[in-house]
Each structure stands twice: as C-alpha cells, then as structure tokens.
Design a protein around this motif. Structure first.
Motif, mmCIF file in Angstrom:
data_model
loop_
_atom_site.group_PDB
_atom_site.id
_atom_site.type_symbol
_atom_site.label_atom_id
_atom_site.label_comp_id
_atom_site.label_asym_id
_atom_site.label_seq_id
_atom_site.Cartn_x
_atom_site.Cartn_y
_atom_site.Cartn_z
ATOM 1 N N HIS A 152 45.923 -26.798 11.722
ATOM 2 C CA HIS A 152 46.317 -27.171 10.359
ATOM 3 C C HIS A 152 47.834 -27.367 10.256
ATOM 4 O O HIS A 152 48.457 -26.923 9.296
ATOM 5 N N GLY A 153 48.419 -27.955 11.279
ATOM 6 C CA GLY A 153 49.848 -28.221 11.230
ATOM 7 C C GLY A 153 50.722 -27.045 11.602
ATOM 8 O O GLY A 153 51.941 -27.153 11.548
ATOM 9 N N MET A 154 50.122 -25.893 11.940
ATOM 10 C CA MET A 154 50.932 -24.735 12.348
ATOM 11 C C MET A 154 50.891 -24.626 13.859
ATOM 12 O O MET A 154 49.824 -24.721 14.465
ATOM 13 N N LYS A 155 52.057 -24.389 14.458
ATOM 14 C CA LYS A 155 52.104 -24.291 15.911
ATOM 15 C C LYS A 155 51.492 -22.961 16.333
ATOM 16 O O LYS A 155 51.795 -21.921 15.757
ATOM 17 N N VAL A 156 50.638 -22.981 17.339
ATOM 18 C CA VAL A 156 49.965 -21.745 17.728
ATOM 19 C C VAL A 156 50.678 -21.013 18.860
ATOM 20 O O VAL A 156 50.959 -19.832 18.721
ATOM 21 N N PRO A 157 51.027 -21.636 19.988
ATOM 22 C CA PRO A 157 51.696 -20.847 21.042
ATOM 23 C C PRO A 157 53.068 -20.395 20.591
ATOM 24 O O PRO A 157 53.643 -20.960 19.667
ATOM 25 N N TYR A 158 53.590 -19.374 21.278
ATOM 26 C CA TYR A 158 54.861 -18.797 20.842
ATOM 27 C C TYR A 158 55.970 -19.828 20.901
ATOM 28 O O TYR A 158 56.142 -20.510 21.874
ATOM 29 N N THR C 82 47.786 -14.010 10.314
ATOM 30 C CA THR C 82 46.889 -14.814 11.129
ATOM 31 C C THR C 82 46.853 -16.232 10.580
ATOM 32 O O THR C 82 47.302 -16.493 9.467
ATOM 33 N N LEU C 83 46.297 -17.118 11.377
ATOM 34 C CA LEU C 83 46.259 -18.513 10.943
ATOM 35 C C LEU C 83 45.379 -18.667 9.708
ATOM 36 O O LEU C 83 45.656 -19.479 8.835
ATOM 37 N N LYS C 84 44.321 -17.873 9.635
ATOM 38 C CA LYS C 84 43.442 -17.969 8.475
ATOM 39 C C LYS C 84 44.163 -17.505 7.220
ATOM 40 O O LYS C 84 43.954 -18.037 6.142
ATOM 41 N N MET C 85 45.034 -16.505 7.372
ATOM 42 C CA MET C 85 45.740 -15.942 6.221
ATOM 43 C C MET C 85 46.977 -16.756 5.881
ATOM 44 O O MET C 85 47.446 -16.725 4.737
ATOM 45 N N ALA C 86 47.529 -17.475 6.853
ATOM 46 C CA ALA C 86 48.825 -18.121 6.656
ATOM 47 C C ALA C 86 48.820 -19.063 5.456
ATOM 48 O O ALA C 86 49.762 -19.079 4.663
ATOM 49 N N GLY C 119 47.547 -13.888 21.461
ATOM 50 C CA GLY C 119 46.930 -13.972 20.142
ATOM 51 C C GLY C 119 46.714 -15.410 19.732
ATOM 52 O O GLY C 119 47.572 -16.032 19.125
ATOM 53 N N TYR C 120 45.534 -15.932 20.043
ATOM 54 C CA TYR C 120 45.275 -17.332 19.718
ATOM 55 C C TYR C 120 45.128 -17.558 18.223
ATOM 56 O O TYR C 120 45.144 -18.677 17.764
ATOM 57 N N HIS C 121 44.962 -16.470 17.472
ATOM 58 C CA HIS C 121 44.719 -16.625 16.034
ATOM 59 C C HIS C 121 45.854 -16.014 15.226
ATOM 60 O O HIS C 121 45.724 -15.768 14.042
ATOM 61 N N VAL C 122 46.993 -15.740 15.884
ATOM 62 C CA VAL C 122 48.099 -15.081 15.195
ATOM 63 C C VAL C 122 49.242 -16.063 15.047
ATOM 64 O O VAL C 122 49.587 -16.778 15.993
ATOM 65 N N LEU C 123 49.807 -16.108 13.867
ATOM 66 C CA LEU C 123 50.971 -16.958 13.636
ATOM 67 C C LEU C 123 52.195 -16.237 14.196
ATOM 68 O O LEU C 123 52.462 -15.105 13.824
ATOM 69 N N LYS C 124 52.935 -16.908 15.060
ATOM 70 C CA LYS C 124 54.042 -16.225 15.743
ATOM 71 C C LYS C 124 55.294 -16.276 14.883
ATOM 72 O O LYS C 124 56.245 -16.984 15.173
ATOM 73 N N GLY C 125 55.268 -15.519 13.832
ATOM 74 C CA GLY C 125 56.439 -15.460 12.951
ATOM 75 C C GLY C 125 56.145 -16.127 11.626
ATOM 76 O O GLY C 125 55.783 -17.294 11.582
ATOM 77 N N VAL C 126 56.321 -15.360 10.555
ATOM 78 C CA VAL C 126 55.986 -15.916 9.242
ATOM 79 C C VAL C 126 57.024 -16.961 8.821
ATOM 80 O O VAL C 126 56.780 -17.770 7.948
#
Ligand code: SF4
Lengths: 158, 383, 209
Positions: A152-158, C82-86, C119-126
C-alpha cells in the motif's frame, strides 16, 4: 492410556488410514494419519469411551519442504493423557478436512494456519485471513517466502 | 438486577434499529488494538466479529531466523505484562529437547519469578477491568503495588518490563543478598492492598451489578472452545496445569486451584472471572512463601549449566500455566542451531474466540465488561 | 521558563505585571496543558500506563488523556506499528487539530526495533508515514526516559514561533513594527528609571527608611 494403546485402538477402527506411530526418543509420541477421513478419526478420538480427548490444546501448521503438515495436540481432561495427531499434504494441493465442528477452538487456529501457511481447510465456514490484511499476497511462514518491497505504498524492508 | 435488565429488553413497542458499530482499533476499552464489528439491534448485541492482527509482529518467522537463545527476548514480547511466565514454558521445552535438568534451587528462583509476574499480570487485569467498569481508584492502588514487584524483578534481571532472565539451562544471574527481605515486603503489601481492593471494587454494589450474571460461560462450551486459565476455572472446571501436568517444582508445592462458585450471580460470569484472579493472587503468595524456603545460600553458579551449543533434534509441545491460561510452544528442532518451527499457542487467542458465543443478547455496555473480564493481551493474540 | 522566573521574582515589576511577548505567553500556556490521545499499541504502552499511574504521575505535566483525536494536542506512538495498523495511525493523525505533535516511544516506532530484519508485517519506523517531533529510545523506554521526552516536547513548543517571520512580511508592516519597537524601548527605559527612583530595594537599610 499409552500412545501405543491409542494407536492400536485407532488401527482396529480405521485400518489403513492410520499410517504410523512415532515413539522415537526426543519426539513426543505422535500418530500419523491420512487426511481423507480426518473428521471421523477426530470424532472417534473425542467420543470413544476410554479415549475422550475433550480438550483441544493446539493446532500448528508446519512447512516440511515438499509437503505441508498439520499437527494436532490433544489432551483429555477426564483421562489425563495426551496425543499428537499429524497429517501431511502435498504443497500443490494442500487440502485438509476442517475439524472446526469437532472442537470449536480450531476455528481460529485453522484460519491462522491458512493465513500463514496456505493450508486449505475444506469445509471451514469462513476461511479468510485472520492476522494479515485481506489483500496480503503469499503465505509468510513458508520457507520460500520473500518479503514484499512495498505494501500500500509503504516500504517494507528496513 | 436481572429483572431490571429484562424490563429494559422487553420494551416491546420501542422503535429500535438494526445497525453495525465499529469498535477499535483505537478505543480505550479494547486493551490495545483489537477491533470489534458489533451488530446491534437497538442496544442489544446481536453479533460480534473480532478482527485481530493489528499487532502481528511475525513472531514465528522471527523464531525460524534466530538461535534458540536469541528467541527468549522475543518470547518476552509475546505477552508483555508477564514475561517470566512466557520464558518458563519455552525454556523448559528446549531443556526437555536437550535432556538437561537444572537444580532445585534454580527451579525455585524461576518459580518465584513466575509467580511474582503472575501477581503483576493479575493486578493489571483487575485494574483495567475496574477502569472498564468506571472505577479509577483501584487502578492507582494496584499499579503502585505492581511497581514494587517490577523493582524487585529489575534488581534481579536489570531490566524493567521484558526481563530476559531465565536462560536455557540456568539463569542470567544469581539472586541478590536481600532478595528474601524484598519478597516478604511484597507479600505484606499485596495482602494489604488486596483486602482493600475487595472492599473498594469486588464487593462494591455498582461493580457487582455491572458484572454479575454477565457473559456466562458454561463449562462444556469452555472446554470445547479450548478456554484455559481463569476463564476456564471461573466456569467451575478445576483444571490448572500446575496441578494436572506439573512442570518445574510445582508438584512439591502446596496450593489450591481456585474455581468460580457463582458467589454474586451464576457460575462462570464476569464477576467470577475477576474473583478467580483475586483468589489466585493469594495462592501465588503462598507459593512464593514456600519456594522462598528452597532458596538456600549456596555457592552454586547459576550460569554453569548453560550449554555452549544448543542444537536439539526432536519435537515437542511444551505448555505451562500462564496467568491468562495454557501457554504452549510447539518446537521442532532438526539438529541445527535455529529451530525449524516454533508455534506459540496463545491462551488469549483462544479465549477471545469465545466472545461471539458469550456476548449475544447482552447490552452493548456489557460487551465491554465481558471483554475486560477475559483479560486479553494483544501482543500474544497477534504474536 | 523565562516567564515563570520573572513571575516568581518579587523584586521585579510588582504585583501581576510582567513583560514579555505574546508568543511567550501563548507557548507557555500551550506547553503546560498538552492533551494526549489514550492510545496504546504494544509493550511500550504498558510502560506508558505505568507513567500514568500513581508512582510517576504523568498529569503533573498538565497532560490530560482524551479519547478522541479531535481534542488532542499530541499523540504517543507507543509500540510496534504494523502495516495493518499504519493506515489507521495515519488517519488518526490526520484527524487531530493543528498544532499537533507526535512522540515516538520505543525502538519499534523509531526504527522497527527487534523486528527490523524479519518483521515482514512491521513498519520500520513510524516516521515513514507521519512526522515525528520527539524520539524516545529504549525497549521499552523507562518511565524516566519518557518523562524526559515530555520535557523535550515542552521545550520544543516553548521555542516555537506562532507569528509570521520577519522576512515573510510586507515592508510597510516591518516599518510599523520597527516604529513600535522603538516606542516600546523608550517606554521601558522610562519605566526602569521610575522604578529605580521609587522602588529602590537594593539594601535592607533603604527599606527601613
Ligand atoms: S520497543 Fe520494545 S518494548 Fe516497545 S513495543 Fe517495541 S518491542 Fe515492545
């Protein structure tokens, strides 16, 4: 009841569908069964006098390389014994009968296994993703899964 | 109370509307990021559909990429209000796979830590449940006590909430010299506060009216759904893994398994669930008192038993009684340093799946009470 | 803080009078009555609850919890996003009224924390979805660290300009302001002289006279 007694009892009732009993040291005793008639086997385990596995402890999906496995950990409160039931299905057609109506607890467990491993539980009333978003692609707990680059337009990898 | 509710429900000719209401994921009484889709007929709950996964942190994938020792901190983060109780079944499971046993003194320290954290967890549960019902004072009292427990565990492990203290084959470090004095202090304060909380909250008429006879869970349904912990025991089922499937040194300790008796309403209602938690805190104090005697002064090195290489082969389902219920880990090791599969069987996940079953037909405000009485932690549900 | 010091100094102007800019007064008020959103995400939220409770007493900073984003000044991202929460967090942030601030609490919302790699489902930094004002490191941050973060946010608010900058103004406005400044300076000098004459309190002897 000891695992081999449970195995014998199942073998008498279901014959060929009960494949093997694994009692290797280091492994918890487990019975491997064919997935075709799984619901009947589970109902037998739940209702048969002497077995009475009334408490569903856990259901886990496992990626075994070529196959996908489902592991059922059952416990009997009345008899205080436990057993592990295992089924294996090929990755191309991962169809396992749903045991949702035998133990209601497996409703969400099966949805989770579907979500993370892509095991298709035939007969489940609402087999949708539970943890990941509905439009997620792929099943992350498979060993060959790669992280998406964008969601959804958000980058996933660090 | 029940008469009043019947009247409210039976107002025959009042016009009600069928509607869907979304609760969460940002809502003060969902205890985190749970989302409920509630179908209402007027104010009566017709159906509840929980949506979870807003805190899915990929625990099981992370486990497959880390060594057995590195997993312990992630296990802490599953149920973050009682980390010690999470570490225990995982560590016991890996130890069983490796065939290690640890001395009774180490087990006693582990049990004390687990029971302290159980009290802390129940204190949060009661405090937030009180807040859901509109009582703010118990929150302040209980958090003051919980702070004391955290201090002791911090002195022990060096960190405040997520301890990473129990190691495979031992402990991170030995107890400090004044440990027992601190424990005695805690036991005294917790007993005093609990008596106060009973006056303030559990016997409070308003609280009783709001919780008694709400969300009744019959025992057979509870077992079929796989409920565990206070949720199952409140329904009158005397099932506690510390008794029926003892691990660590629990078979040497004397404590009672508390069950709900329906003191204020029916067996298995929301009040009972809360009450079982209050009773369990007292039993935990008793366990701590007994386990304290087992910690003898000795020059034993608690780190000596930690194996250099951890690469077990085998699989097992290791479970323990967490404050929320049966926490299990299904661990598959294939002889490598990293496990092939670790599945966490989370008690809250299973307990939450009952909510559509027990909340139908109650008012919407009762749904919040039922949710609070289940005592969920989203970190463990979503993993 | 300068304002309070002047208020507390009895040898200053006198009863209930102090000199300062309007900006100072407004910022002082804003920074001492921040309302925050009751919103917890993960483990860090438990530490945040501890900050709220009796021992650490967050309300002494003038912070009051509000359940609705429309009534809040700042939001605390306490835990793993998480991406779902973002998307929900972004929505919540957009619903807040200006001026709004964001505190990112814990390693997870700073950078993904322990889940940064697998963490494939974690946003790396808000900060990938909303702007962040204060970052608080730690996993979880101690309550003391959180309170320090709060002080940082307050000092940030205190030093903020509310009015337009000089270089963005029209020339005639600048001239008018300059004129006013000169007048003010004169007034202040007159007042100082008056004060030194009439309220000379430098020594005890003087007061006794
Ligand atoms: S930073 Fe640490 S304590 Fe905070 S939410 Fe992330 S994992 Fe939990």
């Amino acid at each position: 009841m000891l695992p081999n007694e449970i195995f014998d009892k199942l073998k008498i009732e279901f014959g060929e569908e009960i494949i093997s009993l694994n009692e290797d040291p280091g492994y918890e005793p487990s019975i491997k069964v064919e997935p075709t008639n799984l619901v009947d086997i589970m109902l037998f385990l739940r209702d048969e006098e002497g077995l009475e596995f009334d408490y569903p402890s856990c259901l886990s999906g496992v990626d075994l390389g070529a196959n996908l496995g489902v592991v059922y950990n059952l416990y009997s409160m009345k008899r205080a014994h436990k057993i592990t039931i295992k089924v294996e299905v090929p990755k191309e057609a991962p169809d396992v009968p749903s045991c949702e109506l035998v133990w209601r607890s497996f409703d969400w467990h099966e949805r989770e296994a579907y979500d993370l491993l892509g095991i298709n539980f035939v007969g489940h009333h609402n087999l949708t993703r539970i943890l990941l978003p509905d439009d997620w692609e792929g099943h992350p707990l498979r060993k060959d899964y790669v992280q998406p680059d964008y969601f959804h337009g958000m980058k996933v990898p660090y | 109370m029940s008469e009043i509710r019947d009247v409210a429900i039976d107002l025959g000719n009042v016009h009600t509307e069928h509607m869907k209401l979304n609760v969460g994921p940002q809502h003060p009484s969902t205890h985190g990021v749970l989302r409920l889709m509630v179908e209402l007929e007027g104010e009566i709950v017709v159906d509840v559909v929980p949506h979870i996964g807003y805190l899915h942190r990929c625990f099981e994938k992370v486990c497959e990429q880390n060594t057995y020792t590195q997993i312990v901190p992630y296990v802490d983060r599953m149920d973050y209000v009682n980390s010690m109780n999470n570490e225990l079944p995982y560590v016991i499971g890996v130890e069983k796979l490796l065939g290690i046993t640890v001395s009774e003194r180490i087990e006693a320290i582990r049990v004390i830590c687990a029971e302290l954290d159980r009290i802390a967890s129940h204190e949060i549960a009661v405090a937030t449940f009180g807040m859901d019902a509109g009582a703010f004072t118990p929150f302040l009292y209980l958090f003051r006590d919980r702070e004391k427990i955290l201090w002791v565990l911090e002195k022990l492990s060096g960190s405040r909430l997520l301890y990473n203290y129990i190691r495979i084959g031992g402990l991170m470090r030995d107890v400090y010299p004044t440990f027992k004095d601190d424990l005695r202090d805690i036991i005294k304060t917790v007993r005093e506060t609990n008596a106060e909380i009973n006056n303030l909250l559990n016997d409070n008429k308003i609280f009783v009216e709001r919780c008694a006879n709400i969300g009744i869970l019959p025992p057979d349904v509870a077992i079929n759904y796989g409920a565990s912990g206070p949720m199952l025991r409140a329904s009158g089922v005397r099932h506690d893994l510390r008794r029926v499937d003892p691990y660590s040194i629990y078979n040497k300790l004397d404590f009672e398994v508390c069950v709900g008796t329906g003191t204020m309403g029916t067996v298995g209602d929301s009040w009972d669930r809360n009450w079982v938690r209050m009773l369990e805190m007292e039993q935990s104090l008793r366990i701590i008192e007994q386990a304290m005697e087992m910690i003898t002064d000795s020059s034993e090195d608690v780190r000596a038993g930690i194996p250099k290489r951890i690469a077990p082969k085998g699989e097992l389902y290791s479970r323990a009684e967490n404050p929320k219920g049966e926490l299990g880990f299904y661990i598959v090791g294939d002889g490598k340093a990293k496990p092939q599969r670790v599945k966490g069987r989370s008690p809250c996940y299973v307990n939450l799946s009952i909510i559509p079953e027990i909340s139908k037909g109650y008012m919407f405000a009762d749904l919040i009470i039922i949710l609070g009485s289940i005592d969920i932690v989203l970190g463990e549900i979503d993993r | 803080m300068g304002l309070l010091d002047r208020l507390d100094n009895p040898y200053d102007v006198g009863d209930n009078i102090f000199l300062g800019t309007v900006e100072d007064v407004l910022n002082w008020g804003r920074s001492k009555s921040d309302w925050y959103m009751t919103f917890g995400l993960a483990c860090c939220a438990i530490e945040f609850m501890a900050v709220n409770a009796a021992h650490f007493d967050f309300m002494r900073f003038g912070c009051i919890p509000r359940p609705s984003p429309r009534q809040t000044d700042f939001i605390i991202i306490s835990g793993t996003v998480t991406l779902k929460m973002a998307e929900r967090i972004k929505r919540l942030y957009e619903q807040m009224a200006e001026p709004k601030y964001v505190i990112s609490m814990g390693s997870c919302s700073n950078s993904g924390g322990p889940y940064w790699e697998n963490g494939y489902h974690v946003l790396k930094g808000v900060d990938r979805i909303i702007p962040v004002d204060v970052y608080i490191p730690g996993c979880p941050p101690r309550p003391e660290a959180f309170m320090d973060g709060m002080v940082q946010l307050q000092s940030k608010i205190n030093h903020q300009a509310i009015f337009r900058k000089r270089k963005e103004m029209r020339p005639e406005d600048i001239a008018a302001i300059d004129q006013r400044q000169i007048e003010l300076k004169k007034l202040r000098a007159e007042y100082e002289a008056y004060r030194i004459e009439h309220l000379d309190l430098t020594g005890v002897d003087n007061v006794a006279k």
